[in-house]
Scaffold this active site. Structure first.
Site, PDB file in Angstrom:
ATOM      1  N   GLU A   1       0.605   5.979  12.716  1.00 44.18           N
ATOM      2  CA  GLU A   1      -0.672   5.493  13.184  1.00 44.18           C
ATOM      3  C   GLU A   1      -0.647   3.995  13.463  1.00 44.18           C
ATOM      4  O   GLU A   1      -1.193   3.528  14.455  1.00 44.18           O
ATOM      5  CB  GLU A   1      -1.747   5.824  12.150  1.00 44.18           C
ATOM      6  CG  GLU A   1      -3.136   5.808  12.732  1.00 44.18           C
ATOM      7  CD  GLU A   1      -4.160   6.291  11.717  1.00 44.18           C
ATOM      8  OE1 GLU A   1      -5.278   6.557  12.118  1.00 44.18           O
ATOM      9  OE2 GLU A   1      -3.820   6.374  10.514  1.00 44.18           O
ATOM     10  N   ASP A   2      -0.013   3.229  12.575  1.00 45.21           N
ATOM     11  CA  ASP A   2      -0.198   1.783  12.596  1.00 45.21           C
ATOM     12  C   ASP A   2       0.969   0.978  13.164  1.00 45.21           C
ATOM     13  O   ASP A   2       0.877  -0.226  13.298  1.00 45.21           O
ATOM     14  CB  ASP A   2      -0.453   1.265  11.168  1.00 45.21           C
ATOM     15  CG  ASP A   2      -1.767   1.777  10.621  1.00 45.21           C
ATOM     16  OD1 ASP A   2      -2.561   2.320  11.424  1.00 45.21           O
ATOM     17  OD2 ASP A   2      -2.003   1.646   9.412  1.00 45.21           O
TER      18      ASP A   2
ATOM     19  N   HIS B   1       0.814  -1.228   0.000  1.00 50.78           N
ATOM     20  CA  HIS B   1       0.000   0.000   0.000  1.00 50.78           C
ATOM     21  C   HIS B   1       0.846   1.276   0.000  1.00 50.78           C
ATOM     22  O   HIS B   1       0.692   2.113  -0.892  1.00 50.78           O
ATOM     23  CB  HIS B   1      -0.993  -0.033   1.165  1.00 50.78           C
ATOM     24  CG  HIS B   1      -1.665   1.278   1.430  1.00 50.78           C
ATOM     25  ND1 HIS B   1      -2.535   1.856   0.531  1.00 50.78           N
ATOM     26  CD2 HIS B   1      -1.584   2.153   2.487  1.00 50.78           C
ATOM     27  CE1 HIS B   1      -2.969   3.019   1.027  1.00 50.78           C
ATOM     28  NE2 HIS B   1      -2.400   3.207   2.210  1.00 50.78           N
TER      29      HIS B   1
ATOM     30  N   ASP C   1      -3.277   8.455  -1.180  1.00 50.14           N
ATOM     31  CA  ASP C   1      -3.587   7.382  -0.242  1.00 50.14           C
ATOM     32  C   ASP C   1      -5.021   6.909  -0.465  1.00 50.14           C
ATOM     33  O   ASP C   1      -5.296   5.712  -0.602  1.00 50.14           O
ATOM     34  CB  ASP C   1      -3.399   7.918   1.191  1.00 50.14           C
ATOM     35  CG  ASP C   1      -3.746   6.897   2.261  1.00 50.14           C
ATOM     36  OD1 ASP C   1      -3.433   5.707   2.065  1.00 50.14           O
ATOM     37  OD2 ASP C   1      -4.322   7.304   3.289  1.00 50.14           O
TER      38      ASP C   1
ATOM     39  N   HIS D   1       3.664   6.989   5.372  1.00 50.40           N
ATOM     40  CA  HIS D   1       2.469   7.705   5.826  1.00 50.40           C
ATOM     41  C   HIS D   1       1.626   6.935   6.844  1.00 50.40           C
ATOM     42  O   HIS D   1       0.894   7.540   7.618  1.00 50.40           O
ATOM     43  CB  HIS D   1       1.602   8.132   4.643  1.00 50.40           C
ATOM     44  CG  HIS D   1       0.728   7.047   4.083  1.00 50.40           C
ATOM     45  ND1 HIS D   1       1.124   6.233   3.053  1.00 50.40           N
ATOM     46  CD2 HIS D   1      -0.531   6.644   4.420  1.00 50.40           C
ATOM     47  CE1 HIS D   1       0.150   5.381   2.778  1.00 50.40           C
ATOM     48  NE2 HIS D   1      -0.863   5.607   3.578  1.00 50.40           N
TER      49      HIS D   1
ATOM     50  N   ASP E   1     -24.019  12.479 -26.051  1.00 58.82           N
ATOM     51  CA  ASP E   1     -22.796  13.249 -25.853  1.00 58.82           C
ATOM     52  C   ASP E   1     -21.797  12.455 -25.008  1.00 58.82           C
ATOM     53  O   ASP E   1     -21.379  12.906 -23.959  1.00 58.82           O
ATOM     54  CB  ASP E   1     -23.213  14.551 -25.140  1.00 58.82           C
ATOM     55  CG  ASP E   1     -22.129  15.583 -25.213  1.00 58.82           C
ATOM     56  OD1 ASP E   1     -21.119  15.317 -25.892  1.00 58.82           O
ATOM     57  OD2 ASP E   1     -22.282  16.634 -24.583  1.00 58.82           O
TER      58      ASP E   1
HETATM   59 MN    MN Z   1      -2.756   4.624   3.843  1.00 56.86          MN
END
Ligand code: MN
Length: 728
Positions: free
Chosen positions: A77-78, A49, A139, A73, A259
């Site tokens: 957080e993770d 990712h 992201d 990134h 169109d």
């Molecule tokens: Mn992410």
């Protein structure tokens, strides 16, 4: 994994030869280590990712720091990998980007529709660096590409969030490529049936479309070749969400939408754009009203192009966009084009890009983005601050708002129980100013302790202020009354209206009415809790007291009688008990001719050098008409005249008698009995046995004189008693 990295590096080198490959490799190693063992929902290693996000960021043309931040990134957080470590290894710039992306990631889809607007605003407002937004968009794009691996409910939430927040932002930033991909990926989740209807429909017509577009390419290409205009023609079928919107808006099926095909001609110069337009209009019949010149008037997001819709040979309309290479890059990449095509942007470049965004956001008066832009124009960066609750709800506060404001914005019960605040996990003074993206937790006590009076000086919002006042109003009535009473008295005294207020019920009543209080206590209480300012009350009381004073003065003046001759002269009193209008402290003497006494109607005559001579109004010497300027109005001040018992007034009496003998002694006896002082008395005989007694007597008033006269008249032998008027 290594080949993924190699592929990325290859792309970086192609896109940006000056990029710091070593730093990017280090960021990759770091991210790979941090995410070691983590898997995505589809079972792939997690590192896939961040690498994919980095690829999109590379495609956008962003710089080395942005690529590193894209790779890292999800670390803060993770993973165990923290802010400090990233800062140490990659520097402040990178860690701030990562931190910014992390904060934007806390944005939660809210089911409240109005939150979309706030969320978009916050999204833009909180990124101090435009690159944060771009990395976050990358992201989200990669996540959207893999929506199908999420649980169903999460798919819908994320898709809606993408449609309502991310795609509009990509649009605002002019990044049409990302925008339409986000829209199509979201639509596939949000309306799978509508989506596949269009996909199937397009598939069914694809051969037709391809033929159709091929013919157009050939025809236009041939013409431009003849005209020696360098050009590139690309043809495409419009993206799914734009067809979907058209079907929805016009209530049509895909077969009724003509169109659908679009042709793009890219040339080198602006002049060529207009030349191409001319040739196109030679070849095909334009539909009136469909030509748009976005070159001379760019769209709010900076988009430039010529648009025209023409009718093909088969009678099918199609749109042609004509623009330069430069314009095309802007159209595809929007704000990112600033990095992509101006390599090595420094901080200043970033600021310029930001200025550009603000400018275009502020310059919005335009059409399609109107809704979005209407509310964010001016407020965007200056007047508002967006913060998160720990649950991820976004709350929009005015700039400068404090945790107290936030607490009261959540609920007055939260404010009243507030004991402190944590901002981004740290205990923070409650008077600190909130910043965009802060996660604010309000610490509360179980029991409401109530706000402090100082909070009134700290809070920024009127909502918080009025809720705090409300609390004081309710909770501390007794105290408020005492404080308010003291405050009011102090101010009344300072303004010299203390008595004017307390001695006058009318003033009090007016003041209470004016501010809708029914008792003084209510007024005191309101002053005490700050529901009303002292200044307002004092001003009202001042007004009223002043008004009342003026009214009284006017009334006093109105009561005073006026002479015909000189109605407006001022009034003066003298010790003699006579008031002479218009002359102060004048010398007053009583005319000898008529000897006026208190109770007589009198009038004054201004003598030359001897003061005012007072005559009885019925005195024969009074001829007002003859010398009107010298006759002045005068009257008795009864109080003054009788103030001193010894203050007696002489007047003359004439007593007519039938016979002189014996009557004189009787008269004298009555005068003595009435305690009347007589200082001059004479008696003379008239013919026929009648006689006259003249006497000067001192009396207090007409009343006493009348009394005396009636007693004298009752004497046997007295014919008449009159007051003397000397006609000499
Ligand atoms: Mn992410």
């Amino acid at each position: 994994m290594q080949n993924k990295l190699d592929f990325l590096i290859e792309r970086v080198q192609k896109q940006n030869p000056q990029a710091n490959i070593r730093k990017i490799r280090a960021a990759y190693e770091c991210a790979a280590a941090a995410h070691e063992g983590q898997k995505r929902r589809n079972g792939e290693p997690y590192i896939i990712h961040p690498v994919a996000v980095a690829e999109i960021v590379v495609e956008m043309g962003l710089d080395t720091d942005s690529i590193c931040a894209a790779l890292l990134h999800d670390c803060i957080e993770d993973t165990q990998f923290g802010y400090k470590e990233i800062e140490n290894k990659f520097g402040t710039a990178v860690v701030e980007l990562v931190d910014g992306v992390t904060r934007l990631g806390m944005l939660r889809y809210s089911k409240v529709q109005e939150q979309f607007e706030d969320l978009r605003k916050m999204f833009l407002a909180m990124a101090k660096d435009i690159r944060v937004i771009l990395i976050k968009l990358a992201d989200r794009l990669h996540n959207a590409r893999t929506f199908q691996f999420l649980p169903e409910r999460k798919q819908r939430d994320k898709a809606l969030e993408t449609m309502e927040i991310y795609a509009p932002i990509a649009h605002r930033l002019g990044m049409s490529r990302i925008k339409w991909e986000l829209e199509d990926l979201s639509l596939r989740i949000l309306d799978p049936i509508g989506y596949s209807e269009i996909v199937e429909g397009l598939k069914a017509q694809s051969e037709q479309h391809e033929e159709f577009l091929q013919r157009i390419r050939t025809r236009i290409g041939g013409k431009l070749h003849e005209a020696h205009i360098e050009h590139t023609i690309s043809t495409r079928v419009k993206h799914i969400y734009s067809i979907y919107r058209k079907m929805y808006a016009q209530h049509k099926t895909i077969n009724e939408i003509y169109d659908i095909c679009a042709v793009r001609v890219i040339v080198d110069t602006v002049a060529d754009c207009y030349n191409v337009l001319g040739y196109v209009h030679d070849l095909y019949k334009p539909i009136p009203g469909r030509f748009k010149d976005y070159i001379s008037t760019p769209k709010p997001n900076g988009y430039q192009s010529l648009h025209t819709t023409v009718i093909g040979r088969e009678g099918i309309p199609f749109e042609i966009q004509i623009r330069t290479t430069e314009m095309h890059k802007m159209a595809e990449y929007g704000v990112a084009a600033h990095w992509k095509y101006k390599q090595g942007l420094d901080k200043r470049g970033n600021e310029e890009a930001f200025a550009w965004i603000r400018q275009l956001l502020e310059a919005q008066q335009d059409t399609e983005a109107e809704d979005f832009i209407k509310n964010i124009k001016v407020d965007l960066f200056a007047d508002e601050v967006f913060v998160f609750t720990p649950k991820g709800d976004v709350i929009n506060m005015p700039a400068g708002a404090t945790p107290i404001d936030l607490a009261y914005a959540i609920h007055s019960a939260v404010g009243n129980r507030m004991t402190g605040a944590k901002v981004n996990g740290r205990i923070t003074p409650i008077d600190s100013q909130l910043k965009n993206g802060d996660i604010v937790e309000i610490l509360t006590a179980k029991e409401a302790r109530g706000p402090s009076r100082d909070w009134l000086k700290i809070v920024k919002t009127t909502e918080a202020r009025s809720k705090i006042k409300q609390w004081f109003k309710k909770e501390c009535r007794e105290e408020n009354i005492i404080n308010g009473h003291e405050d009011l008295d102090r101010e009344l005294r300072a303004n010299l209206i203390y008595n004017g207020f307390y001695d006058n019920e009318e003033v009090q009543r007016n003041t209470l009415n004016k501010f809708s209080f029914s008792t003084l206590d209510e007024l005191y209480a309101a002053i005490g809790y700050g529901g009303i300012t002292l200044t307002k009350v004092i001003n009202k009381v001042k007004d009223d007291v002043g008004k009342l004073r003026r009214q009284r003065e006017l009334a006093e003046r109105a009561e005073q009688p006026r002479t015909v001759e000189q109605p407006h002269k001022r009034v003066t009193k003298s010790a003699t008990g006579i008031v002479v209008e218009g002359i102060e402290n004048c010398l007053v003497k009583f005319a000898r001719c008529c000897t006026p006494i208190p109770g007589d109607e009198v009038v004054g005559f201004v003598t030359r050098g001897y003061g005012v001579s007072i005559h009885r109004r019925d005195c024969v010497n009074v001829h007002i008409q003859e010398d009107p300027d010298r006759w002045v109005h005068a009257w008795w001040d009864e109080d003054l005249a009788s103030a001193n018992r010894s203050n007696r007034f002489s007047t003359g009496l004439q007593i007519s008698t039938r016979s002189r003998i014996g009557v004189l002694s009787e008269v004298t006896t009555v005068l003595a009995a009435c305690k009347i002082n007589v200082h001059d008395m004479s008696a003379r005989d008239l013919n026929d046995g009648y006689g006259v007694i003249n006497a000067m007597v001192d009396v207090l008033s007409v009343h006493q004189l009348d009394n005396l006269i009636s007693r004298l008249r009752s004497i046997k032998g007295v014919v008449d008693v009159t007051r003397t008027v000397d006609t000499n």
